[in-house]
Structure formats: C-alpha cells, structure tokens
Design an enzyme around this catalytic site. Structure first.
Site, PDB file in Angstrom:
ATOM      1  N   ASP A 221       9.616  -6.684 -46.636  1.00  0.00           N
ATOM      2  CA  ASP A 221       9.447  -5.233 -46.762  1.00  0.00           C
ATOM      3  C   ASP A 221       8.011  -5.008 -47.212  1.00  0.00           C
ATOM      4  OD1 ASP A 221       9.331  -2.570 -47.429  1.00  0.00           O
ATOM      5  OD2 ASP A 221      11.091  -2.588 -48.740  1.00  0.00           O
TER       6      ASP A 221
ATOM      7  N   ASN B  11       0.698  -5.078 -38.695  1.00  0.00           N
ATOM      8  CA  ASN B  11       1.255  -4.182 -37.685  1.00  0.00           C
ATOM      9  C   ASN B  11       2.439  -3.360 -38.184  1.00  0.00           C
ATOM     10  OD1 ASN B  11       2.162  -3.408 -34.768  1.00  0.00           O
ATOM     11  ND2 ASN B  11       3.901  -4.531 -35.622  1.00  0.00           N
TER      12      ASN B  11
ATOM     13  N   SER C 244      -4.030   0.585 -36.239  1.00  0.00           N
ATOM     14  CA  SER C 244      -4.180   1.973 -36.654  1.00  0.00           C
ATOM     15  C   SER C 244      -3.525   2.874 -35.605  1.00  0.00           C
ATOM     16  CB  SER C 244      -5.659   2.307 -36.846  1.00  0.00           C
ATOM     17  OG  SER C 244      -5.819   3.652 -37.256  1.00  0.00           O
ATOM     18  N   SER C 245      -4.156   3.972 -35.302  1.00  0.00           N
ATOM     19  CA  SER C 245      -3.592   4.939 -34.357  1.00  0.00           C
ATOM     20  C   SER C 245      -4.690   5.827 -33.806  1.00  0.00           C
ATOM     21  CB  SER C 245      -2.550   5.810 -35.063  1.00  0.00           C
ATOM     22  OG  SER C 245      -2.141   6.896 -34.245  1.00  0.00           O
TER      23      SER C 245
ATOM     24  N   TYR D 136       0.909  10.339 -41.862  1.00  0.00           N
ATOM     25  CA  TYR D 136       0.753   9.079 -41.123  1.00  0.00           C
ATOM     26  C   TYR D 136      -0.698   8.861 -40.718  1.00  0.00           C
ATOM     27  CZ  TYR D 136       0.974   6.021 -37.001  1.00  0.00           C
ATOM     28  OH  TYR D 136       0.750   5.032 -36.082  1.00  0.00           O
TER      29      TYR D 136
ATOM     30  N   LYS E 126      -3.537   5.973 -41.806  1.00  0.00           N
ATOM     31  CA  LYS E 126      -4.212   5.138 -40.804  1.00  0.00           C
ATOM     32  C   LYS E 126      -5.730   5.267 -40.927  1.00  0.00           C
ATOM     33  CE  LYS E 126      -0.852   3.090 -38.566  1.00  0.00           C
ATOM     34  NZ  LYS E 126      -0.668   1.623 -38.752  1.00  0.00           N
TER      35      LYS E 126
ATOM     36  N   VAL F 122       2.469   5.518 -27.611  1.00  0.00           N
ATOM     37  CA  VAL F 122       3.120   4.394 -26.947  1.00  0.00           C
ATOM     38  C   VAL F 122       4.628   4.635 -26.950  1.00  0.00           C
ATOM     39  CG1 VAL F 122       3.441   1.892 -26.898  1.00  0.00           C
ATOM     40  CG2 VAL F 122       1.288   2.860 -27.729  1.00  0.00           C
TER      41      VAL F 122
ATOM     42  N   THR G 120       7.731   3.557 -27.654  1.00  0.00           N
ATOM     43  CA  THR G 120       8.558   2.610 -28.394  1.00  0.00           C
ATOM     44  C   THR G 120       9.584   3.411 -29.195  1.00  0.00           C
ATOM     45  OG1 THR G 120       7.197   2.595 -30.384  1.00  0.00           O
ATOM     46  CG2 THR G 120       6.562   1.067 -28.618  1.00  0.00           C
TER      47      THR G 120
END
Length: 253
Positions: free
Chosen positions: A62, A95, A144-145, A158, A162, A191, A193
């Site tokens: 975790d 990740n 990152s993003s 979020y 990042k 993406v 997912t």
C-alpha cells in the site's frame, strides 16, 4: 536480449503498470511488481513475464502506508539477495495510483489527502527508502499525467499531486547525479483503463471530448505508454535525465 537488470514497478498488476511490466520483460529486464489487493491478477502478470523468459515476482504494498516501507524494503532486499546474490535494484518505476473525479468545490480533505498520499507523499518517501538499494547508473521513472500541463474539470487534487511529483523528479535528477542515476517523468494523456472508475473507457461524452482534442484522434491505450517507459530504462536513453515526456497522442496542443 537479457540485460541482467531488475526493475520494480509499483501498481504493476493492472492498467498502465501491467503494460509497463510486460514491456520491460520484452526488453530482457527482470521485473518485480507490487499490487494493492488483487494477488491473483499479480500472479497472472508474473506468469506472463516468466513466459517472456524473465524472472518475476509480486509483493503486496500500500503505497500510502509509509510505515510499511521499511518492512517492504527488507522483504524486497531479501528476495534480491536470494535470487541475484545482492540486494540491488536497477530501475524504480513509481506508477501506483488512483483517481478521483470531483469538482474543486466538492473535493473533501480526505479526497485531497488520498491523492497527495498516493501520488506524491508515497512516491517521495518510497523513493527515499529505495535509493540506497538502487545501483549506480540506475533509473527512476515517475508516472505523472497530461493533466499537470493542461486542465480538464474535476481533477484538481489529482493533477496538483502529479505536478508536485514532476517538480520532485527534477530534484532527484540533480541530487542523485553523483551516482549517475537518471530520473524522468512519463506523463500519459487520457488512457482507457479502469483508473478513476474507468471513465476513459465508459464515459462517451468524455471520450468524444478527448478524441476531438487529440491530434491522433482517439483515447490512449495502455499499450501506447508501456513501450516509452521501457525505452527510458535502456542504454539508448541514458542521456535523457530530468525530463518530462508526455505520451498523449498530441492532446490539447
């Protein structure tokens, strides 16, 4: 071709992490993945990596629980010593992550803490614990993003976390330079997912917005990302350091 290198991928049992782990194994790199809850999914990835001819294993972690990091590093080091004869890693890929899609005005302190803990605080202190077992000349890649560059509504906590990890990566590149450890950021665009409830796979309105604002005209897939991360772990990418590489198909240009 085998490289005798070993990589650790956090959150490697699904989504981007899964594809990253598989792409690394195709480059001849052995892989250790962490998973949060699904040991069966992790076992499936380990088997897939082994079918590529590489060693692999999975550990539960975790990444928000900083108090667990010492025990994790001890377990990791024991595994490395047993299998490779020394407790050293070559590559760390941070990740693991989750997403929250909420307007700023509805984001709670708990929501904020969750994003910061997993995407920044956890990355910061897990890296701190692992640098001593990272070989000189190693690689650190933080995921990152695209949202750290452009903004879409409902991702403020979020995206802010990042952005923090992107700044942190530059400091890693400078402060670890004496050991020839390179640190870089890979910033995926949207993406498809299960991340954040799978919105990029199921929310047709959002998919249309993303596709229409992406030069290549679609939402990304995990397979679009993993190969870039794997490339950064090879000798061909040795001179790339302290950089942010966005892998987004040309979104919001």
């Amino acid at each position: 071709m085998k490289t005798n290198k070993v990589a650790l991928v956090t959150g490697g049992s699904r989504g981007l992490g899964k594809n990253i782990a598989l792409k690394l194994s195709q480059k001849g790199i052995d892989v250790i993945i962490t998973y949060h809850s699904s040991s069966s999914a992790a076992d499936d990835i380990v088997s897939e990596i082994e079918s590529n001819g590489q060693k692999a294993t999975a550990f539960q972690l975790d990444t928000t629980n900083i108090n667990s990091f010492d025990a994790f590093v001890e377990k990791l080091s024991s595994y490395l010593s047993e299998v490779y004869g020394n407790p050293r890693l070559d590559i760390l890929i941070n990740n693991a992550g989750t997403g929250i899609y909420k307007p700023f005005l509805e984001t709670t302190e708990n929501d904020f803490d969750e994003m910061v803990n997993i995407h920044f605080k956890g990355v910061y202190f897990l890296t701190q614990k692992l640098v001593p077992v990272l070989n000189d000349g190693g690689r650190i890649i933080n995921i990152s993003s695209g949202l750290a560059r452009f903004s879409l509504p409902n991702s403020s906590a979020y995206a802010s976390a990042k952005s923090a990890v992107e700044t942190f990566t530059k400091y890693l590149a400078k402060e670890l330079a004496h050991r020839k450890i390179a640190a870089n950021v890979v910033a995926p665009g949207a993406v498809a997912t299960d991340f954040g409830g799978g919105e990029n796979k199921t929310n047709e309105k959002k998919i249309d917005i993303i596709s229409s604002n992406t030069a290549l005209g679609r939402v990304g897939e995990p397979e679009d990302i993993g190969g870039v991360v794997a490339f950064l772990c090879t000798e061909d990418a040795y001179w790339i350091n302290g950089q942010r590489i966005e892998v987004s198909g040309g979104i919001m240009l």
